[in-house]
Design a protein around this motif. Structure first.
Motif, PDB file in Angstrom:
ATOM      1  N   GLU A  97      18.685-137.813 -37.756  1.00  0.00           N
ATOM      2  CA  GLU A  97      19.617-138.860 -37.328  1.00  0.00           C
ATOM      3  C   GLU A  97      18.987-139.729 -36.242  1.00  0.00           C
ATOM      4  N   ARG A  98      18.343-139.099 -35.279  1.00  0.00           N
ATOM      5  CA  ARG A  98      17.712-139.874 -34.210  1.00  0.00           C
ATOM      6  C   ARG A  98      16.514-140.664 -34.728  1.00  0.00           C
ATOM      7  N   ALA A  99      15.770-140.085 -35.661  1.00  0.00           N
ATOM      8  CA  ALA A  99      14.582-140.762 -36.191  1.00  0.00           C
ATOM      9  C   ALA A  99      14.945-142.010 -36.984  1.00  0.00           C
ATOM     10  N   GLU A 100      16.187-142.135 -37.407  1.00  0.00           N
ATOM     11  CA  GLU A 100      16.623-143.346 -38.104  1.00  0.00           C
ATOM     12  C   GLU A 100      16.684-144.536 -37.159  1.00  0.00           C
ATOM     13  N   ASN A 101      16.855-144.270 -35.872  1.00  0.00           N
ATOM     14  CA  ASN A 101      17.056-145.350 -34.908  1.00  0.00           C
ATOM     15  C   ASN A 101      15.978-145.447 -33.839  1.00  0.00           C
ATOM     16  N   TRP A 146      24.961-130.197 -32.665  1.00  0.00           N
ATOM     17  CA  TRP A 146      24.785-129.011 -33.513  1.00  0.00           C
ATOM     18  C   TRP A 146      26.002-128.095 -33.433  1.00  0.00           C
ATOM     19  N   ALA A 147      26.460-127.825 -32.217  1.00  0.00           N
ATOM     20  CA  ALA A 147      27.603-126.922 -32.043  1.00  0.00           C
ATOM     21  C   ALA A 147      28.866-127.522 -32.641  1.00  0.00           C
ATOM     22  N   ARG A 148      29.044-128.830 -32.507  1.00  0.00           N
ATOM     23  CA  ARG A 148      30.234-129.481 -33.060  1.00  0.00           C
ATOM     24  C   ARG A 148      30.210-129.501 -34.590  1.00  0.00           C
ATOM     25  N   GLY A 268       9.803-142.917 -39.536  1.00  0.00           N
ATOM     26  CA  GLY A 268       9.016-143.502 -38.462  1.00  0.00           C
ATOM     27  C   GLY A 268       7.648-142.886 -38.299  1.00  0.00           C
ATOM     28  N   TYR A 269       7.382-141.795 -39.029  1.00  0.00           N
ATOM     29  CA  TYR A 269       6.070-141.152 -38.956  1.00  0.00           C
ATOM     30  C   TYR A 269       5.022-142.063 -39.579  1.00  0.00           C
ATOM     31  N   ASP A 270       3.893-142.213 -38.904  1.00  0.00           N
ATOM     32  CA  ASP A 270       2.776-143.026 -39.387  1.00  0.00           C
ATOM     33  C   ASP A 270       1.604-142.087 -39.665  1.00  0.00           C
ATOM     34  N   PRO A 271       1.197-141.924 -40.935  1.00  0.00           N
ATOM     35  CA  PRO A 271       0.153-140.943 -41.276  1.00  0.00           C
ATOM     36  C   PRO A 271      -1.275-141.421 -40.987  1.00  0.00           C
ATOM     37  N   THR A 272      -1.423-142.591 -40.365  1.00  0.00           N
ATOM     38  CA  THR A 272      -2.768-143.118 -40.101  1.00  0.00           C
ATOM     39  C   THR A 272      -3.616-142.111 -39.330  1.00  0.00           C
ATOM     40  N   GLU A 273      -4.784-141.797 -39.870  1.00  0.00           N
ATOM     41  CA  GLU A 273      -5.670-140.845 -39.199  1.00  0.00           C
ATOM     42  C   GLU A 273      -6.280-141.481 -37.955  1.00  0.00           C
ATOM     43  N   HIS A 274      -6.464-140.684 -36.920  1.00  0.00           N
ATOM     44  CA  HIS A 274      -7.083-141.173 -35.687  1.00  0.00           C
ATOM     45  C   HIS A 274      -7.677-140.007 -34.917  1.00  0.00           C
TER      46      HIS A 274
END
Length: 279
Positions: A97-101, A146-148, A268-274
């Motif tokens: 949910e947080r990663a959406e924003n 989570w608890a709710r 939002g994950y970027d798989p670019t290697e570095h």
């Protein structure tokens, strides 16, 4: 000769002015200043804790100054989105949910949930043992949601408090039967309150990471590079030992450099290697 002296002085002033104008502004971040041992008031003034050290070390490695505010956690992410902060240094659980924003750096600590109860209270060996009980949480935290979400299934009653300290105090005062939070914060509370004891441990597979706004891709790369270098030179491991009293587990987020930028399998994950560039 005097003209040359004035010209030299003027040149020095121009260089100084150019240097000052080129200096980047301080990083702006914030913590929940009551979430020990991650951030808590220091006897010498200000705040101290694992995440205070983490934020200061990140700024040091980016060669930037930093300002760290302390506020209730429930207001931190809205303030980030409003542009008040560049990133949040408070422990923030990465959820779908947080990663959406938000954007996230890679995880720097694993976060599992743990319950805290009064010493001598009935043991909690499974979540269902808390049916009909009051569970205290820090308002706006991952433990709150989570608890709710589980409230209808388990049958417990969730009470939210402005700070984690207040949630712990609710258990001490008998206004709640248990408090649930991250395992590090719960261990700290039990260590400092002899009337309390550790209870049920719930493994989540989740991590804490630093959240940023969606448009902060470049800053995320900078933060992540600093975090990865801190893992490689064992800085985070040393902080872990100092504040939690134990070494991080092999393979845990505190010592593992993950591929790409952000948290794998999250939006939002970027798989670019570095390769981390460490001083």
């Amino acid at each position: 000769m005097r003209r040359h002296a004035f010209a030299g002085a003027a040149a020095v002033l121009l260089l100084a002015a150019a240097s000052a104008s080129a200096e980047e502004p301080p990083l702006r971040t914030a913590v929940d200043g009551t979430f020990a041992p991650h951030a808590m008031p220091s006897l010498s003034g200000g705040y101290e804790g694992f995440n205070i050290d983490l934020a200061n070390e990140i700024a040091k490695r980016l060669h930037r100054r930093i300002t760290i505010d302390a506020a209730q956690y429930s207001g931190l992410l809205p303030a980030l989105q409003a542009g008040t902060y560049d990133f949040i240094a408070a422990p923030t659980t990465v959820t779908k949910e947080r990663a959406e924003n938000l954007l996230f750096t890679e995880g720097y600590l694993n976060t599992d949930f743990q319950f805290l109860i009064k010493k001598g209270a009935p043991k909690v060996e499974k979540l269902e043992d808390l049916k009909g009980k009051v569970v205290a949480v820090n308002k706006g935290s991952a433990y709150d949601s989570w608890a709710r979400d589980l409230e209808p299934k388990i049958g417990w009653k969730v009470e939210s408090f402005g700070t984690q300290t207040d949630a712990v105090q609710a258990v001490l005062a008998g206004r709640a039967d248990a408090n649930v939070a991250g395992n590090t914060a719960i261990a700290w509370a039990a260590k400092n309150n002899p009337q309390l004891e550790l209870s049920y441990y719930y493994s989540t597979g989740l991590v804490w990471a630093a959240p940023l706004r969606k448009d902060s891709t470049e800053l995320r790369k900078q933060l992540e590079n600093a975090i990865e270098c801190m893992k490689l030179d064992a800085t985070i491991a040393k902080m872990h030992k100092r504040w939690f009293g134990i070494d991080p587990q092999p393979g845990s987020a505190a010592v593992t450099v993950f591929p790409g930028y952000g948290v794998p399998n999250m939006q939002g994950y970027d798989p670019t290697e570095h390769t981390p560039k460490c001083d």
